[in-house]
Design a protein around this motif. Structure first.
Motif, PDB file in Angstrom:
ATOM      1  N   ILE A  11       0.861  -1.191   0.000  1.00  0.00           N
ATOM      2  CA  ILE A  11       0.000   0.000   0.000  1.00  0.00           C
ATOM      3  C   ILE A  11       0.889   1.229   0.000  1.00  0.00           C
ATOM      4  CG2 ILE A  11      -1.811   1.275   1.205  1.00  0.00           C
ATOM      5  CD1 ILE A  11      -2.667  -1.324   2.543  1.00  0.00           C
ATOM      6  N   THR A  12       0.876   2.000  -1.090  1.00  0.00           N
ATOM      7  CA  THR A  12       1.653   3.234  -1.111  1.00  0.00           C
ATOM      8  C   THR A  12       0.961   4.281  -0.250  1.00  0.00           C
ATOM      9  OG1 THR A  12       0.552   4.094  -3.108  1.00  0.00           O
ATOM     10  CG2 THR A  12       2.524   2.726  -3.421  1.00  0.00           C
ATOM     11  N   GLY A  13       1.757   5.167   0.332  1.00  0.00           N
ATOM     12  CA  GLY A  13       1.195   6.145   1.255  1.00  0.00           C
ATOM     13  C   GLY A  13       0.542   5.467   2.436  1.00  0.00           C
ATOM     14  N   GLY A  14       1.163   4.379   2.904  1.00  0.00           N
ATOM     15  CA  GLY A  14       0.524   3.532   3.909  1.00  0.00           C
ATOM     16  C   GLY A  14       0.827   3.870   5.347  1.00  0.00           C
ATOM     17  N   ASN A  15       1.607   4.909   5.583  1.00  0.00           N
ATOM     18  CA  ASN A  15       1.981   5.209   6.965  1.00  0.00           C
ATOM     19  C   ASN A  15       0.966   6.094   7.695  1.00  0.00           C
ATOM     20  OD1 ASN A  15       3.385   7.262   5.079  1.00  0.00           O
ATOM     21  ND2 ASN A  15       3.409   8.307   7.046  1.00  0.00           N
ATOM     22  N   GLN A  16      -0.062   6.565   6.999  1.00  0.00           N
ATOM     23  CA  GLN A  16      -1.068   7.406   7.654  1.00  0.00           C
ATOM     24  C   GLN A  16      -2.376   7.360   6.876  1.00  0.00           C
ATOM     25  OE1 GLN A  16      -0.096  11.617   7.558  1.00  0.00           O
ATOM     26  NE2 GLN A  16       0.744  11.480   5.485  1.00  0.00           N
ATOM     27  N   GLY A  17      -3.406   7.935   7.480  1.00  0.00           N
ATOM     28  CA  GLY A  17      -4.678   8.118   6.794  1.00  0.00           C
ATOM     29  C   GLY A  17      -5.348   6.839   6.341  1.00  0.00           C
ATOM     30  N   VAL A  18      -5.975   6.896   5.184  1.00  0.00           N
ATOM     31  CA  VAL A  18      -6.730   5.762   4.663  1.00  0.00           C
ATOM     32  C   VAL A  18      -5.819   4.577   4.365  1.00  0.00           C
ATOM     33  CG1 VAL A  18      -8.090   4.970   2.679  1.00  0.00           C
ATOM     34  CG2 VAL A  18      -8.645   7.146   3.771  1.00  0.00           C
ATOM     35  N   GLY A  19      -4.610   4.831   3.878  1.00  0.00           N
ATOM     36  CA  GLY A  19      -3.689   3.736   3.609  1.00  0.00           C
ATOM     37  C   GLY A  19      -3.350   2.964   4.871  1.00  0.00           C
ATOM     38  N   LEU A  37       3.834  -1.406   4.154  1.00  0.00           N
ATOM     39  CA  LEU A  37       3.468   0.006   4.126  1.00  0.00           C
ATOM     40  C   LEU A  37       4.512   0.764   3.318  1.00  0.00           C
ATOM     41  CD1 LEU A  37       2.581   0.616   7.898  1.00  0.00           C
ATOM     42  CD2 LEU A  37       1.055  -0.108   6.055  1.00  0.00           C
ATOM     43  N   GLY A  38       4.115   1.287   2.180  1.00  0.00           N
ATOM     44  CA  GLY A  38       5.010   2.137   1.406  1.00  0.00           C
ATOM     45  C   GLY A  38       4.969   3.539   1.967  1.00  0.00           C
ATOM     46  N   SER A  39       6.127   4.082   2.301  1.00  0.00           N
ATOM     47  CA  SER A  39       6.181   5.393   2.935  1.00  0.00           C
ATOM     48  C   SER A  39       7.333   6.209   2.361  1.00  0.00           C
ATOM     49  CB  SER A  39       6.367   5.241   4.450  1.00  0.00           C
ATOM     50  OG  SER A  39       6.503   6.504   5.082  1.00  0.00           O
ATOM     51  N   ARG A  40       7.081   7.451   2.068  1.00  0.00           N
ATOM     52  CA  ARG A  40       8.147   8.329   1.557  1.00  0.00           C
ATOM     53  C   ARG A  40       9.228   8.527   2.614  1.00  0.00           C
ATOM     54  NH1 ARG A  40       5.996  13.880  -0.681  1.00  0.00           N
ATOM     55  NH2 ARG A  40       5.369  14.011   1.500  1.00  0.00           N
ATOM     56  N   ASP A  41       8.810   8.654   3.878  1.00  0.00           N
ATOM     57  CA  ASP A  41       9.729   8.804   5.007  1.00  0.00           C
ATOM     58  C   ASP A  41       9.880   7.445   5.674  1.00  0.00           C
ATOM     59  OD1 ASP A  41      10.868   9.190   7.554  1.00  0.00           O
ATOM     60  OD2 ASP A  41      10.027  11.200   7.726  1.00  0.00           O
ATOM     61  N   PRO A  42      11.041   6.801   5.577  1.00  0.00           N
ATOM     62  CA  PRO A  42      11.191   5.451   6.125  1.00  0.00           C
ATOM     63  C   PRO A  42      10.954   5.350   7.618  1.00  0.00           C
ATOM     64  CG  PRO A  42      13.316   6.354   5.451  1.00  0.00           C
ATOM     65  CD  PRO A  42      12.272   7.273   4.918  1.00  0.00           C
ATOM     66  N   ASP A  68       8.997   6.762  -2.699  1.00  0.00           N
ATOM     67  CA  ASP A  68       8.487   8.073  -3.096  1.00  0.00           C
ATOM     68  C   ASP A  68       7.980   7.906  -4.525  1.00  0.00           C
ATOM     69  OD1 ASP A  68       8.051  10.637  -4.049  1.00  0.00           O
ATOM     70  OD2 ASP A  68       9.900  11.473  -3.229  1.00  0.00           O
ATOM     71  N   VAL A  69       6.676   7.960  -4.706  1.00  0.00           N
ATOM     72  CA  VAL A  69       6.094   7.629  -6.012  1.00  0.00           C
ATOM     73  C   VAL A  69       6.476   8.628  -7.098  1.00  0.00           C
ATOM     74  CG1 VAL A  69       4.164   6.445  -4.903  1.00  0.00           C
ATOM     75  CG2 VAL A  69       3.890   8.834  -5.633  1.00  0.00           C
ATOM     76  N   THR A  70       7.011   9.788  -6.717  1.00  0.00           N
ATOM     77  CA  THR A  70       7.429  10.778  -7.711  1.00  0.00           C
ATOM     78  C   THR A  70       8.900  10.644  -8.073  1.00  0.00           C
ATOM     79  OG1 THR A  70       8.016  12.472  -6.066  1.00  0.00           O
ATOM     80  CG2 THR A  70       5.725  12.400  -6.815  1.00  0.00           C
ATOM     81  N   ASP A  71       9.587   9.673  -7.476  1.00  0.00           N
ATOM     82  CA  ASP A  71      11.016   9.474  -7.700  1.00  0.00           C
ATOM     83  C   ASP A  71      11.221   8.099  -8.331  1.00  0.00           C
ATOM     84  OD1 ASP A  71      13.737   8.848  -7.488  1.00  0.00           O
ATOM     85  OD2 ASP A  71      13.981   9.896  -5.579  1.00  0.00           O
ATOM     86  N   ASP A  72      11.575   8.064  -9.611  1.00  0.00           N
ATOM     87  CA  ASP A  72      11.709   6.789 -10.323  1.00  0.00           C
ATOM     88  C   ASP A  72      12.712   5.855  -9.656  1.00  0.00           C
ATOM     89  OD1 ASP A  72       9.893   7.764 -12.132  1.00  0.00           O
ATOM     90  OD2 ASP A  72      11.360   8.215 -13.696  1.00  0.00           O
TER      91      ASP A  72
END
Length: 253
Positions: A11-19, A37-42, A68-72
């Motif tokens: 789940i991307t963006g899984g460290n908070q909210g709906v994810g 949990l996919g998270s931009r901040d490890p 980070d889904v914006t970073d290839d």
């Protein structure tokens, strides 16, 4: 390492909210899932994973990975880590997203929202497709977390609650995401994939930075939004594959 008997879910963006709440719902309700949990901040991802794993009555397992889904490079590195550790993926939930409520819309913000909400979802999907093809628990599932606010049918209907000119960048990105979902559905259906859009509805998360104002608008609690996405992951909405599924049923495009 997660048991090979479990369904591996990213789940991307899984460290908070709906994810976060989607992940929690899956592992509290069933032994069948290992959620990444996919998270931009490890550090936030690791903290969220530990918190869920310590939840009362938890049955499944949780871990985290930096993405980070914006970073290839970040996306590709995450796919390599999942491949090395698990060798497959059974479910991908493209949940990461950002919003802007500024008015009027700006070019800079529009580019940033599209980059995260649409290009990011495509980037992650392409990076993880081969791992989904190796799913042990068939059929592999691909879920795009969308929104009824992205429905062009609703947006153009004066009687709809979604008929308003606000959140242009976000709503346009979700309309594009719905098309992306349909394109993947058409492309991957011959391979046996199940592809969905899942609308958690308006939830009082920190998404806008002001959950209190969302509650004042009768927003659902985050756990309710997570439950709505989790029902799609669990296969409870399979009769409506290829569509956007919300609290009221199928959302028109």
């Amino acid at each position: 390492m997660a048991s090979q008997n479990k369904k591996i879910v990213l789940i991307t963006g899984g460290n908070q909210g709906v994810g976060y709440e989607t992940a929690k719902n899956l592992v509290v309700s069933s032994h069948d899932y290992h959620v990444i949990l996919g998270s931009r901040d490890p550090s936030r991802g690791e903290a969220a994973a530990k918190e869920i794993q310590a939840a009362e009555g938890v049955k499944g397992t949780v871990s985290s990975t930096q993405i980070d889904v914006t970073d290839d490079k970040s996306v590709d590195a995450a796919a390599e880590r999942v491949a090395a550790e698990y060798g497959r993926l059974d479910v991908l939930v493209n949940n990461a997203g950002i919003v802007s409520l500024a008015s009027p819309p700006t070019r800079e913000v529009f580019r940033r929202v599209l980059d995260t909400n649409v290009v990011g979802a495509l980037s992650v999907t392409e990076a993880f497709l081969n791992l989904l093809r190796k799913a042990v628990h068939k059929p592999p599932r691909l879920v795009f977390v969308s929104s009824s606010t992205g429905s062009i049918t609703h947006a153009s209907d004066p009687t709809s609650p979604y008929y308003n000119p606000g959140a242009v960048e976000y709503r346009t990105s979700k309309a594009a995401l719905n098309m992306l979902m349909v394109m993947y559905y058409a492309r991957l259906k011959p391979e046996g994939f199940l592809v969905f859009g899942a609308d958690p509805g308006l939830c009082a998360t920190n998404f806008t930075g002001d959950p209190a104002s969302l509650r004042a608008r009768n927003a659902a609690e985050p756990w309710e939004g997570g439950e709505r996405v989790a029902t799609v992951v669990k296969g409870e909405k399979d009769s409506d594959v290829g569509k956007v599924l919300g609290v009221y049923g199928v959302s028109p495009f």
